[in-house]
Structures are given as structure tokens and as C-alpha cells.
Design a protein around this motif. Structure first.
Motif, mmCIF file in Angstrom:
data_model
loop_
_atom_site.group_PDB
_atom_site.id
_atom_site.type_symbol
_atom_site.label_atom_id
_atom_site.label_comp_id
_atom_site.label_asym_id
_atom_site.label_seq_id
_atom_site.Cartn_x
_atom_site.Cartn_y
_atom_site.Cartn_z
ATOM 1 N N ALA A 176 0.819 -1.204 0.000
ATOM 2 C CA ALA A 176 0.000 0.000 0.000
ATOM 3 C C ALA A 176 0.855 1.257 0.000
ATOM 4 C CB ALA A 176 -0.927 0.010 1.221
ATOM 5 N N LYS A 177 0.271 2.358 -0.455
ATOM 6 C CA LYS A 177 0.913 3.667 -0.478
ATOM 7 C C LYS A 177 0.141 4.585 0.473
ATOM 8 C CE LYS A 177 3.497 2.458 -4.114
ATOM 9 N NZ LYS A 177 4.967 2.322 -4.062
ATOM 10 N N PRO A 178 0.706 4.885 1.654
ATOM 11 C CA PRO A 178 -0.004 5.745 2.605
ATOM 12 C C PRO A 178 -0.454 7.056 1.975
ATOM 13 C CG PRO A 178 1.875 4.734 3.666
ATOM 14 C CD PRO A 178 1.984 4.398 2.202
ATOM 15 N N SER A 179 -1.670 7.447 2.300
ATOM 16 C CA SER A 179 -2.263 8.666 1.738
ATOM 17 C C SER A 179 -3.466 9.043 2.580
ATOM 18 C CB SER A 179 -2.700 8.418 0.292
ATOM 19 O OG SER A 179 -3.664 9.358 -0.134
ATOM 20 N N LEU A 180 -3.509 10.300 3.046
ATOM 21 C CA LEU A 180 -4.654 10.748 3.841
ATOM 22 C C LEU A 180 -5.908 10.838 2.988
ATOM 23 C CD1 LEU A 180 -3.031 13.460 6.151
ATOM 24 C CD2 LEU A 180 -3.389 11.021 6.577
ATOM 25 N N ALA A 181 -5.748 11.141 1.706
ATOM 26 C CA ALA A 181 -6.907 11.195 0.811
ATOM 27 C C ALA A 181 -7.525 9.803 0.673
ATOM 28 C CB ALA A 181 -6.501 11.744 -0.549
ATOM 29 N N THR A 182 -6.668 8.800 0.511
ATOM 30 C CA THR A 182 -7.167 7.431 0.413
ATOM 31 C C THR A 182 -7.836 7.011 1.717
ATOM 32 O OG1 THR A 182 -5.413 6.849 -1.142
ATOM 33 C CG2 THR A 182 -6.519 5.033 -0.027
ATOM 34 N N PHE A 183 -7.218 7.347 2.839
ATOM 35 C CA PHE A 183 -7.781 6.977 4.136
ATOM 36 C C PHE A 183 -9.168 7.602 4.317
ATOM 37 C CE2 PHE A 183 -8.139 7.757 8.809
ATOM 38 C CZ PHE A 183 -8.256 6.433 9.203
ATOM 39 N N GLY A 184 -9.310 8.871 3.939
ATOM 40 C CA GLY A 184 -10.609 9.526 4.054
ATOM 41 C C GLY A 184 -11.665 8.867 3.185
ATOM 42 N N ALA A 185 -11.289 8.507 1.966
ATOM 43 C CA ALA A 185 -12.228 7.829 1.069
ATOM 44 C C ALA A 185 -12.624 6.462 1.619
ATOM 45 C CB ALA A 185 -11.601 7.681 -0.316
ATOM 46 N N MET A 186 -11.675 5.802 2.269
ATOM 47 C CA MET A 186 -11.969 4.502 2.875
ATOM 48 C C MET A 186 -13.007 4.634 3.988
ATOM 49 S SD MET A 186 -8.277 2.613 3.180
ATOM 50 C CE MET A 186 -7.705 1.540 1.863
ATOM 51 N N LEU A 187 -12.800 5.605 4.870
ATOM 52 C CA LEU A 187 -13.740 5.790 5.977
ATOM 53 C C LEU A 187 -15.146 6.041 5.464
ATOM 54 C CD1 LEU A 187 -11.806 7.989 8.580
ATOM 55 C CD2 LEU A 187 -12.236 5.525 8.658
ATOM 56 N N LYS A 188 -15.256 6.815 4.394
ATOM 57 C CA LYS A 188 -16.572 7.146 3.831
ATOM 58 C C LYS A 188 -17.257 5.908 3.281
ATOM 59 C CE LYS A 188 -18.808 10.293 0.558
ATOM 60 N NZ LYS A 188 -18.589 11.371 -0.454
ATOM 61 N N GLN A 189 -16.513 5.085 2.534
ATOM 62 C CA GLN A 189 -17.105 3.898 1.924
ATOM 63 C C GLN A 189 -17.325 2.785 2.937
ATOM 64 O OE1 GLN A 189 -15.278 2.718 -1.763
ATOM 65 N NE2 GLN A 189 -16.080 0.634 -1.680
ATOM 66 N N LEU A 190 -16.461 2.723 3.931
ATOM 67 C CA LEU A 190 -16.513 1.638 4.911
ATOM 68 C C LEU A 190 -17.810 1.614 5.694
ATOM 69 C CD1 LEU A 190 -14.788 -0.635 6.287
ATOM 70 C CD2 LEU A 190 -14.020 1.117 7.906
ATOM 71 N N ASP A 191 -18.308 2.802 6.049
ATOM 72 C CA ASP A 191 -19.444 2.899 6.973
ATOM 73 C C ASP A 191 -20.715 3.391 6.286
ATOM 74 O OD1 ASP A 191 -20.808 2.704 9.342
ATOM 75 O OD2 ASP A 191 -19.735 4.314 10.376
ATOM 76 N N GLU A 192 -20.914 2.981 5.039
ATOM 77 C CA GLU A 192 -22.155 3.324 4.352
ATOM 78 C C GLU A 192 -23.326 2.632 5.044
ATOM 79 O OE1 GLU A 192 -21.400 2.155 0.330
ATOM 80 O OE2 GLU A 192 -20.387 4.052 -0.179
ATOM 81 N N PRO A 193 -24.541 3.189 4.969
ATOM 82 C CA PRO A 193 -25.688 2.624 5.684
ATOM 83 C C PRO A 193 -25.913 1.144 5.370
ATOM 84 C CG PRO A 193 -26.227 4.784 4.797
ATOM 85 C CD PRO A 193 -24.879 4.425 4.248
ATOM 86 N N ASP A 194 -26.064 0.366 6.433
ATOM 87 C CA ASP A 194 -26.411 -1.060 6.352
ATOM 88 C C ASP A 194 -25.350 -1.937 5.690
ATOM 89 O OD1 ASP A 194 -28.937 -0.554 7.559
ATOM 90 O OD2 ASP A 194 -29.720 0.078 5.604
ATOM 91 N N VAL A 195 -24.162 -1.407 5.453
ATOM 92 C CA VAL A 195 -23.126 -2.211 4.813
ATOM 93 C C VAL A 195 -22.672 -3.335 5.745
ATOM 94 C CG1 VAL A 195 -21.136 -0.881 5.643
ATOM 95 C CG2 VAL A 195 -20.993 -2.053 3.435
ATOM 96 N N PHE A 196 -22.336 -4.492 5.154
ATOM 97 C CA PHE A 196 -21.859 -5.626 5.943
ATOM 98 C C PHE A 196 -20.679 -6.250 5.218
ATOM 99 C CE2 PHE A 196 -22.127 -10.260 7.055
ATOM 100 C CZ PHE A 196 -21.739 -10.118 8.384
ATOM 101 N N TRP A 197 -19.510 -6.201 5.845
ATOM 102 C CA TRP A 197 -18.293 -6.750 5.256
ATOM 103 C C TRP A 197 -18.072 -8.137 5.837
ATOM 104 C CZ3 TRP A 197 -17.370 -3.820 1.318
ATOM 105 C CH2 TRP A 197 -17.621 -2.444 1.381
ATOM 106 N N ARG A 198 -18.422 -9.160 5.063
ATOM 107 C CA ARG A 198 -18.451 -10.545 5.555
ATOM 108 C C ARG A 198 -17.119 -11.003 6.142
ATOM 109 N NH1 ARG A 198 -22.359 -14.046 4.363
ATOM 110 N NH2 ARG A 198 -20.893 -15.789 4.285
#
Length: 290
Positions: A176-198
Motif C-alpha cells: 500500500a501507499k499511505p495517503s490521507l486522501a485514500t484513508f478519508g475515502a476509505m472511511l466514507k465507503q466503509l461505513d455506508e448505511p447497512d453495509v456488511f463486510w463478511r
């Protein structure tokens, strides 16, 4: 979305970086701290000049971290990700394992699925150009610094039962390539409503990086290959040995007899006593040839 210095909240490095590249692992309790000691020692034995960074949560006592400090690891305290209460409920141990049960192996009692998402804090380590994440239940058997030249996002396939598993990644080793922009995008997608990461971070990373680059299977050789696909095993080629499911420090686990040579090898790396020349080890014998 958080911006600037706010994006660096939740991580507290205890020292400064000593290299532009780093191997990174995650420790969430005393058991994984024990695993990380074997991992750190194994990396040191390869002669790599890269930093070894240990992300650790509040569930780890200072005494468990002392052996890692002695091995020259850079310790970085991390908080759990700022996720919604509903997300945390869905991905708690009881709910997750009920809705996405493991049928091929046994997860140890100290495994907490929510801890897995702390891996994503690697993208906040912006004082590094490239990081290679390795789970704390793995050991490195030869120099793998060439992985720092691989693109983001690179990971090996989740092969441990059949070659059909090549289409799924295993997040026990990734580039991976550390990046605050990537981290922010991850947080947004990670916790979308009703999402379930098996499969927690593994399923998320596979979704976030749909065009992930495949590493050779030898860069994340899962221990079940030893008895499920012995013809795939070659000690001379293996870069990372990953003890998925049952852990080598557990006493008398269900697969202990089957995996004894691998457990003995981990014990040697953990103690630093009797580490063998990997090239001299005997490969498993396929059933048809036994």
C-alpha cells in the motif's frame, strides 16, 4: 470529511521513521504481540533495511510490547476507527460469526473482528512511501524487499483449499501507499448505511480496490496449503508463511498434529533458537505419493 491534521487523529507514533519503506503489522492483544515478535525477528533475519512498524491498540499491555521494542520495532498506538454504533454492532464477534460463519477452520477465542479494521490506519503513515502489511500471525522466510516496488494495491490470492480461490484476495499480506486522501475515502465507503463486510477488512479491501494486483501465492502462503494442496508447497519459494485460523502458539489446537513442522518452525523464530536453513526443510508429500 476530515481534513489536514484531523486526518492524522487516532495514531500516536512513539518514535520517528527511519526509512522510506516499512513493514507494518497490527497487534491488538498479548497473543498477537507474541506473534509479532516471531514476525519481527524473521524480518530482521532477512537483512532488510526497512522499518518494522507495529500498530497497537489499547488492548495491549506495555509488557507485551517490550520484546518488540527490543527488536527495534517502531511502535504506533492506534485507536479503533470512528465508525457508527450500528456498524460496530453488525461487525461484533457474535453477529459477524453468526452471519458469516467460518466452516474451514477455527478462529481462536482472542480474535475480535472489529480489530481487523485498524489495519486501515496504515494509510495514515504518510512518512512512508510504501508499506507492506503483514499479519502478526505470519513469518518471513527470505528477503521480500522487492515488494516495495509493487503497485498499490497488491495482495496474494486466498488459496488454501483449492485453486478456485485464486479470484479472492487474502489481506494478510498487501502492498500500500499511505495517503490521507485514500484513508478519508476509505472511511466514507466503509461505513455506508447497512453495509456488511463478511470477512471484515479483507472483503472491504477487495471492494475498495477492485483491480487489485495479484502477488505470487508464495508471498502469502497459507498454512492449510500444507495438507490441502501439498503439491503447491515449495520451501525454497516461500516468502511469507501465514498461520491462518489456528495459531502456532496455541496449545494442542485441532490441527496441531497435521501442522507440527510449521508450528516447530514458528517456535524457532519466536525464541530465536534453532532457526533452520529453510532450503533444507522437507516439503509435504502429496497423498498420491505417500
Amino acid at each position: 470529511m476530515m481534513m489536514g491534521t484531523e486526518m492524522l487523529r487516532g495514531i500516536r507514533p512513539q518514535t520517528t521513521a527511519g526509512s522510506r519503506n516499512a513493514f507494518v503489522t497490527l497487534v491488538t492483544n498479548a497473543d498477537y504481540a507474541m506473534g509479532a515478535v516471531a514476525l519481527a525477528r524473521s524480518i530482521r533475519l532477512t537483512g532488510s533495511p526497512a522499518d518494522i512498524v507495529v500498530l497497537f491498540t489499547g488492548g495491549v499491555e506495555a509488557s507485551a510490547l517490550q520484546p518488540l521494542e527490543a527488536l527495534g520495532c517502531r511502535l504506533v498506538e492506534v485507536d479503533h476507527l470512528p465508525l457508527s454504533h450500528a456498524f460496530n454492532l453488525r461487525h461484533g464477534r457474535g453477529n459477524l460469526h453468526a452471519n458469516a460463519p467460518f466452516t474451514k477452520g477455527r478462529k481462536p477465542s482472542f480474535h475480535s473482528p472489529l480489530d481487523n479494521f485498524c489495519k486501515l490506519r496504515l494509510w495514515q503513515l504518510i512518512d512512508y512511501a510504501t508499506c507492506v502489511f503483514i499479519d502478526a500471525d505470519a513469518i518471513v522466510l527470505k528477503n521480500i524487499d522487492k515488494l516495495f516496488d509493487y503497485p498499490e494495491f497488491s495482495a496474494a490470492p486466498n488459496v488454501y483449499e483449492s485453486l478456485a480461490d485464486f479470484h479472492r484476495l487474502n489481506s494478510g499480506v498487501f502492498v500500500a501507499k499511505p495517503s490521507l486522501a485514500t484513508f478519508g475515502a476509505m472511511l466514507k465507503q466503509l461505513d455506508e448505511p447497512d453495509v456488511f463486510w463478511r470477512r471484515t477488512d479483507q472483503t472491504f479491501l477487495e471492494t475498495f480496490f477492485p483491480d487489485w494486483h495479484g502477488l505470487p501465492v508464495f508471498m502469502n502462503m497459507l498454512q492449510y496449503v500444507w495438507f490441502n494442496l501439498p503439491e503447491l508447497w515449495d520451501w525454497k519459494e516461500i516468502g511469507v508463511l501465514h498461520y491462518q485460523y489456528e495459531k502456532p502458539w496455541e496449545a494442542d489446537h485441532p490441527k496441531a498434529a497435521l501442522l507440527k513442522p510449521l508450528i516447530d518452525l514458528w517456535q524457532a523464530y519466536h525464541s530465536g533458537v534453532g532457526v533452520p536453513d529453510i532450503a533444507t526443510l522437507a516439503n509435504p508429500v502429496p497423498a498420491a505419493a505417500a
